[in-house]
Write an enzyme that holds these catalytic residues in place. Structure first.
Site, PDB file in Angstrom:
ATOM      1  N   THR A   1       0.829  -1.204   0.000  1.00  0.00           N
ATOM      2  CA  THR A   1       0.000   0.000   0.000  1.00  0.00           C
ATOM      3  C   THR A   1       0.867   1.259   0.000  1.00  0.00           C
ATOM      4  O   THR A   1       2.019   1.221   0.440  1.00  0.00           O
ATOM      5  CB  THR A   1      -0.899  -0.017   1.259  1.00  0.00           C
ATOM      6  OG1 THR A   1      -1.449   1.282   1.470  1.00  0.00           O
ATOM      7  CG2 THR A   1      -0.113  -0.378   2.514  1.00  0.00           C
ATOM      8  N   ASP A   2       0.286   2.366  -0.449  1.00  0.00           N
ATOM      9  CA  ASP A   2       1.002   3.659  -0.379  1.00  0.00           C
ATOM     10  C   ASP A   2       1.130   4.146   1.069  1.00  0.00           C
ATOM     11  O   ASP A   2       1.916   5.047   1.353  1.00  0.00           O
ATOM     12  CB  ASP A   2       0.306   4.719  -1.249  1.00  0.00           C
ATOM     13  CG  ASP A   2      -1.140   5.013  -0.860  1.00  0.00           C
ATOM     14  OD1 ASP A   2      -1.661   4.350   0.075  1.00  0.00           O
ATOM     15  OD2 ASP A   2      -1.754   5.898  -1.486  1.00  0.00           O
ATOM     16  N   GLU A   3       0.347   3.540   1.998  1.00  0.00           N
ATOM     17  CA  GLU A   3       0.331   4.051   3.372  1.00  0.00           C
ATOM     18  C   GLU A   3       1.673   3.852   4.084  1.00  0.00           C
ATOM     19  O   GLU A   3       1.953   4.518   5.073  1.00  0.00           O
ATOM     20  CB  GLU A   3      -0.822   3.415   4.173  1.00  0.00           C
ATOM     21  CG  GLU A   3      -2.144   3.606   3.444  1.00  0.00           C
ATOM     22  CD  GLU A   3      -3.394   3.342   4.275  1.00  0.00           C
ATOM     23  OE1 GLU A   3      -3.309   3.370   5.506  1.00  0.00           O
ATOM     24  OE2 GLU A   3      -4.456   3.132   3.668  1.00  0.00           O
TER      25      GLU A   3
ATOM     26  N   TYR B   1      -1.604  -0.622  11.061  1.00  0.00           N
ATOM     27  CA  TYR B   1      -1.794  -1.263   9.744  1.00  0.00           C
ATOM     28  C   TYR B   1      -0.592  -0.986   8.848  1.00  0.00           C
ATOM     29  O   TYR B   1       0.040  -1.916   8.325  1.00  0.00           O
ATOM     30  CB  TYR B   1      -3.090  -0.765   9.083  1.00  0.00           C
ATOM     31  CG  TYR B   1      -3.168  -1.072   7.597  1.00  0.00           C
ATOM     32  CD1 TYR B   1      -3.203  -2.387   7.131  1.00  0.00           C
ATOM     33  CD2 TYR B   1      -3.192  -0.038   6.639  1.00  0.00           C
ATOM     34  CE1 TYR B   1      -3.251  -2.668   5.764  1.00  0.00           C
ATOM     35  CE2 TYR B   1      -3.245  -0.318   5.276  1.00  0.00           C
ATOM     36  CZ  TYR B   1      -3.277  -1.631   4.843  1.00  0.00           C
ATOM     37  OH  TYR B   1      -3.315  -1.899   3.492  1.00  0.00           O
TER      38      TYR B   1
ATOM     39  N   LYS C   1       2.323  -3.508   7.302  1.00  0.00           N
ATOM     40  CA  LYS C   1       2.569  -3.676   5.859  1.00  0.00           C
ATOM     41  C   LYS C   1       4.030  -3.327   5.542  1.00  0.00           C
ATOM     42  O   LYS C   1       4.675  -3.996   4.736  1.00  0.00           O
ATOM     43  CB  LYS C   1       1.620  -2.793   5.038  1.00  0.00           C
ATOM     44  CG  LYS C   1       0.164  -3.220   5.042  1.00  0.00           C
ATOM     45  CD  LYS C   1      -0.105  -4.594   4.450  1.00  0.00           C
ATOM     46  CE  LYS C   1       0.093  -4.651   2.954  1.00  0.00           C
ATOM     47  NZ  LYS C   1      -0.323  -5.983   2.407  1.00  0.00           N
TER      48      LYS C   1
HETATM   49  P1  NAD Z   1      -9.689  -7.284   2.360  1.00  0.00           P
HETATM   50  O1  NAD Z   1      -9.659  -7.023   3.822  1.00  0.00           O
HETATM   51  O2  NAD Z   1     -10.924  -6.978   1.576  1.00  0.00           O
HETATM   52  O3  NAD Z   1      -9.335  -8.823   2.065  1.00  0.00           O
HETATM   53  C1  NAD Z   1      -8.307  -9.493   2.723  1.00  0.00           C
HETATM   54  C2  NAD Z   1      -8.484 -10.991   2.458  1.00  0.00           C
HETATM   55  O4  NAD Z   1      -7.419 -11.694   3.127  1.00  0.00           O
HETATM   56  C3  NAD Z   1      -9.782 -11.570   3.003  1.00  0.00           C
HETATM   57  O5  NAD Z   1     -10.388 -12.403   2.035  1.00  0.00           O
HETATM   58  C4  NAD Z   1      -9.355 -12.386   4.220  1.00  0.00           C
HETATM   59  O6  NAD Z   1     -10.188 -13.488   4.490  1.00  0.00           O
HETATM   60  C5  NAD Z   1      -7.960 -12.814   3.806  1.00  0.00           C
HETATM   61  N1  NAD Z   1      -7.110 -13.112   4.962  1.00  0.00           N
HETATM   62  C6  NAD Z   1      -6.903 -12.342   6.071  1.00  0.00           C
HETATM   63  N2  NAD Z   1      -6.079 -12.956   6.919  1.00  0.00           N
HETATM   64  C7  NAD Z   1      -5.723 -14.135   6.340  1.00  0.00           C
HETATM   65  C8  NAD Z   1      -4.863 -15.198   6.738  1.00  0.00           C
HETATM   66  N3  NAD Z   1      -4.213 -15.184   7.909  1.00  0.00           N
HETATM   67  N4  NAD Z   1      -4.718 -16.243   5.887  1.00  0.00           N
HETATM   68  C9  NAD Z   1      -5.371 -16.276   4.699  1.00  0.00           C
HETATM   69  N5  NAD Z   1      -6.208 -15.310   4.290  1.00  0.00           N
HETATM   70  C10 NAD Z   1      -6.379 -14.241   5.101  1.00  0.00           C
HETATM   71  O7  NAD Z   1      -8.431  -6.497   1.775  1.00  0.00           O
HETATM   72  P2  NAD Z   1      -8.242  -5.721   0.387  1.00  0.00           P
HETATM   73  O8  NAD Z   1      -8.741  -4.339   0.535  1.00  0.00           O
HETATM   74  O9  NAD Z   1      -8.752  -6.560  -0.715  1.00  0.00           O
HETATM   75  O10 NAD Z   1      -6.652  -5.660   0.334  1.00  0.00           O
HETATM   76  C11 NAD Z   1      -5.904  -6.726  -0.239  1.00  0.00           C
HETATM   77  C12 NAD Z   1      -4.431  -6.395  -0.169  1.00  0.00           C
HETATM   78  O11 NAD Z   1      -4.164  -5.190  -0.881  1.00  0.00           O
HETATM   79  C13 NAD Z   1      -3.907  -6.164   1.251  1.00  0.00           C
HETATM   80  O12 NAD Z   1      -2.623  -6.719   1.344  1.00  0.00           O
HETATM   81  C14 NAD Z   1      -3.853  -4.648   1.391  1.00  0.00           C
HETATM   82  O13 NAD Z   1      -2.861  -4.258   2.292  1.00  0.00           O
HETATM   83  C15 NAD Z   1      -3.508  -4.248  -0.037  1.00  0.00           C
HETATM   84  N6  NAD Z   1      -3.982  -2.908  -0.451  1.00  0.00           N
HETATM   85  C16 NAD Z   1      -5.279  -2.532  -0.261  1.00  0.00           C
HETATM   86  C17 NAD Z   1      -5.715  -1.282  -0.713  1.00  0.00           C
HETATM   87  C18 NAD Z   1      -7.167  -0.863  -0.574  1.00  0.00           C
HETATM   88  O14 NAD Z   1      -7.501   0.290  -0.893  1.00  0.00           O
HETATM   89  N7  NAD Z   1      -8.078  -1.714  -0.153  1.00  0.00           N
HETATM   90  C19 NAD Z   1      -4.823  -0.409  -1.329  1.00  0.00           C
HETATM   91  C20 NAD Z   1      -3.486  -0.824  -1.500  1.00  0.00           C
HETATM   92  C21 NAD Z   1      -3.083  -2.082  -1.066  1.00  0.00           C
HETATM   93  P1  TYD Z   2     -10.738   4.059   4.539  1.00  0.00           P
HETATM   94  O1  TYD Z   2     -11.729   3.666   3.499  1.00  0.00           O
HETATM   95  O2  TYD Z   2     -10.820   3.438   5.885  1.00  0.00           O
HETATM   96  O3  TYD Z   2      -9.286   3.847   3.888  1.00  0.00           O
HETATM   97  P2  TYD Z   2      -7.813   4.292   4.448  1.00  0.00           P
HETATM   98  O4  TYD Z   2      -7.916   4.629   5.884  1.00  0.00           O
HETATM   99  O5  TYD Z   2      -7.011   3.066   4.209  1.00  0.00           O
HETATM  100  O6  TYD Z   2      -7.409   5.458   3.582  1.00  0.00           O
HETATM  101  O7  TYD Z   2     -10.831   5.640   4.749  1.00  0.00           O
HETATM  102  C1  TYD Z   2     -10.666   6.547   3.673  1.00  0.00           C
HETATM  103  C2  TYD Z   2     -10.666   7.947   4.254  1.00  0.00           C
HETATM  104  O8  TYD Z   2     -11.971   8.238   4.769  1.00  0.00           O
HETATM  105  C3  TYD Z   2      -9.705   8.120   5.418  1.00  0.00           C
HETATM  106  O9  TYD Z   2      -9.130   9.424   5.364  1.00  0.00           O
HETATM  107  C4  TYD Z   2     -10.591   7.997   6.659  1.00  0.00           C
HETATM  108  C5  TYD Z   2     -11.929   8.537   6.179  1.00  0.00           C
HETATM  109  N1  TYD Z   2     -13.134   7.928   6.785  1.00  0.00           N
HETATM  110  C6  TYD Z   2     -14.121   8.742   7.340  1.00  0.00           C
HETATM  111  O10 TYD Z   2     -14.018   9.977   7.345  1.00  0.00           O
HETATM  112  N2  TYD Z   2     -15.229   8.142   7.903  1.00  0.00           N
HETATM  113  C7  TYD Z   2     -15.384   6.781   7.916  1.00  0.00           C
HETATM  114  O11 TYD Z   2     -16.405   6.278   8.471  1.00  0.00           O
HETATM  115  C8  TYD Z   2     -14.361   5.967   7.327  1.00  0.00           C
HETATM  116  C9  TYD Z   2     -14.485   4.465   7.318  1.00  0.00           C
HETATM  117  C10 TYD Z   2     -13.260   6.589   6.764  1.00  0.00           C
END
Ligand code: NAD
Ligand code: TYD
Length: 378
Positions: free
Chosen positions: A135-137, A184, A188
């Site tokens: 992630t970019d975070e 988080y 990562k």
């Molecule tokens: P999500 O929470 O929707 O899905 C995570 C999945 O991992 C779930 O299906 C869960 O059951 C599985 N999981 C969790 N713990 C596990 C374990 N111990 N063993 C096997 N499976 C397990 O997450 P997402 O939003 O789809 O993110 C997927 C990946 O992409 C993550 O690594 C996250 O850090 C990265 N990512 C997410 C975003 C975003 O905006 N959502 C952006 C950049 C990177």
């Molecule tokens: P989120 O979807 O949790 O993603 P991330 O924290 O990984 O960026 O949140 C996106 C942005 O929205 C973040 O700045 C936090 C804000 N946010 C709210 O203001 N209210 C909410 O209920 C949630 C879930 C997020």
């Protein structure tokens, strides 16, 4: 070339899009979706491909090294695309240990299993690939200044005339020093370091990518966009953290999956690629777009749901601005986003409104009980 690929976290939001893309696009590959089915994993995200002959689902925990090793041997795995993780910042603030366990120890177990298996083969690491999704975070937070920024190289950025896509001069580059602030992002970051260390120490062919915030269908409704769409539908308050001034850089999830496909096949070993669409929004502005779109699609008068906006206490350690510079990926591998933001958000809102059963099942917690009884841990 044919591949046998383990995709971890394939029942989650992004993972399900990656699994769908690979299963449909590469009928010769065998895709093994390894997912523990935590609260965030949902096999209903994959009903359209679950019966395809090149797809296998295995319920398993990535922290279980022996199990991971067994699966790699059983399926003769030559590629790993690792998405399984705990992914929600708010949960990490309440329960950091689960994040350390899955994101750090789980990634390490997967790396070690791959090392043992691949080193046991005559050809060793040749033709193998361990691709870690991050992630970019991990890069920390950027300053918020007047909209300026660099020129977007993409034809597909936000098109609305009042909207500026950049809220500062600085962007995250692949060379930006890690500076995570939440449990988080710290977990990562640690996992990214372990992945790179397996390349530098053992010669494992690894790749890491760092992507911005994703949005689109099948996202768990604890994240901003699906949560707010659902709350508007039920006329529940929309909790805006702080002043709603924080900036996030949003990418349509299918475009992330397309980037993963390109990088898995063409990315250079040991490289890092940033993935993003040059599409920054202040939270309050994106919330207004969501309200407007939901109201229009539900036939409500304009401004009808504005009153649901509720400012609440800010998230602890809330990063101010994320902004990805993904020009390396564009220049070296030719990727660019396929959608303009307006198109993506319209598709997304429509999908959640049209798939109320999916949402209702999740919010009632029914699917967890259902899958618990269907699949036993292997
Ligand atoms: P999500 O929470 O929707 O899905 C995570 C999945 O991992 C779930 O299906 C869960 O059951 C599985 N999981 C969790 N713990 C596990 C374990 N111990 N063993 C096997 N499976 C397990 O997450 P997402 O939003 O789809 O993110 C997927 C990946 O992409 C993550 O690594 C996250 O850090 C990265 N990512 C997410 C975003 C975003 O905006 N959502 C952006 C950049 C990177
Ligand atoms: P989120 O979807 O949790 O993603 P991330 O924290 O990984 O960026 O949140 C996106 C942005 O929205 C973040 O700045 C936090 C804000 N946010 C709210 O203001 N209210 C909410 O209920 C949630 C879930 C997020």
């Amino acid at each position: 070339m044919k591949h046998n690929i383990i995709i971890t976290g394939g029942a989650g939001f992004i993972g399900s899009h990656v699994v769908r893309l690979f299963v449909n696009k590469y009928p010769d590959y065998h895709i093994i979706n390894v997912d523990k089915l935590t609260y965030a994993g949902n096999l209903a995200n994959l009903t359209d491909i679950e019966n395809k002959p090149n797809y296998t689902f295995v319920k398993a925990d990535i922290c279980d090294l022996d199990k991971m090793l067994g699966l790699m041997k059983e399926y003769n795995v030559d590629g790993i695309i690792h998405l399984a993780a705990e992914s929600h910042v708010d949960r990490s603030i309440k329960d950091p240990f689960t994040f350390a366990k899955t994101n750090v120890m789980g990634t390490l177990a997967l790396l070690q299993a791959a090392k043992i298996y691949w080193e046991s083969l005559p050809e060793k690491y040749e033709g193998k690939r361990f691709y870690h999704i991050s992630t970019d975070e991990v890069y920390g937070a950027l300053e918020l200044t007047d909209p300026e920024g660099i020129e977007s190289p993409f034809t597909t950025t936000a098109s609305s005339s009042e909207h500026h896509y950049a809220y500062g001069k600085e962007f995250f580059l692949e060379t930006t020093k890690y500076d995570p602030h939440s449990p988080y992002s710290a977990s990562k970051a640690a996992s990214d370091h372990f992945v790179r260390s397996y390349h530098d120490t053992y010669g494992m062919p690894t790749i890491v990518t760092n992507c911005s915030n994703n949005y689109g269908p099948y996202q768990f409704p604890e994240k901003l966009i699906p949560l707010f769409i659902n709350n508007i539908r039920h006329r529940k308050p929309l909790p805006v953290y702080g002043k709603g001034e924080n900036v996030r850089d949003w990418l349509y999830v299918v475009d992330h999956a397309r980037a993963i496909d390109t990088i898995f096949h063409e990315g250079k070993i040991a490289e890092t690629y940033n993935i993003g669409g040059f599409n920054e929004w202040k939270n309050i502005d994106i919330i207004k777009v969501i309200i407007k779109t939901v109201d229009r699609l539900l036939g409500n008068p304009e401004g009808y749901s504005d009153e649901l906006i509720t400012y609440v206490t800010d998230r602890a350690g809330h990063d101010l601005r994320y902004a990805i510079d993904s020009r390396k990926l564009q220049a070296e591998l030719g990727w660019e986003p396929s959608l303009q933001f307006e198109e993506g958000i319209e598709k997304t809102v429509r999908w959640y409104l049209d798939n109320q059963e999916w949402m209702d099942t999740i919010t009632s917690g029914e699917y967890e009980k259902y899958y618990e009884s269907m699949y036993k841990d292997r």
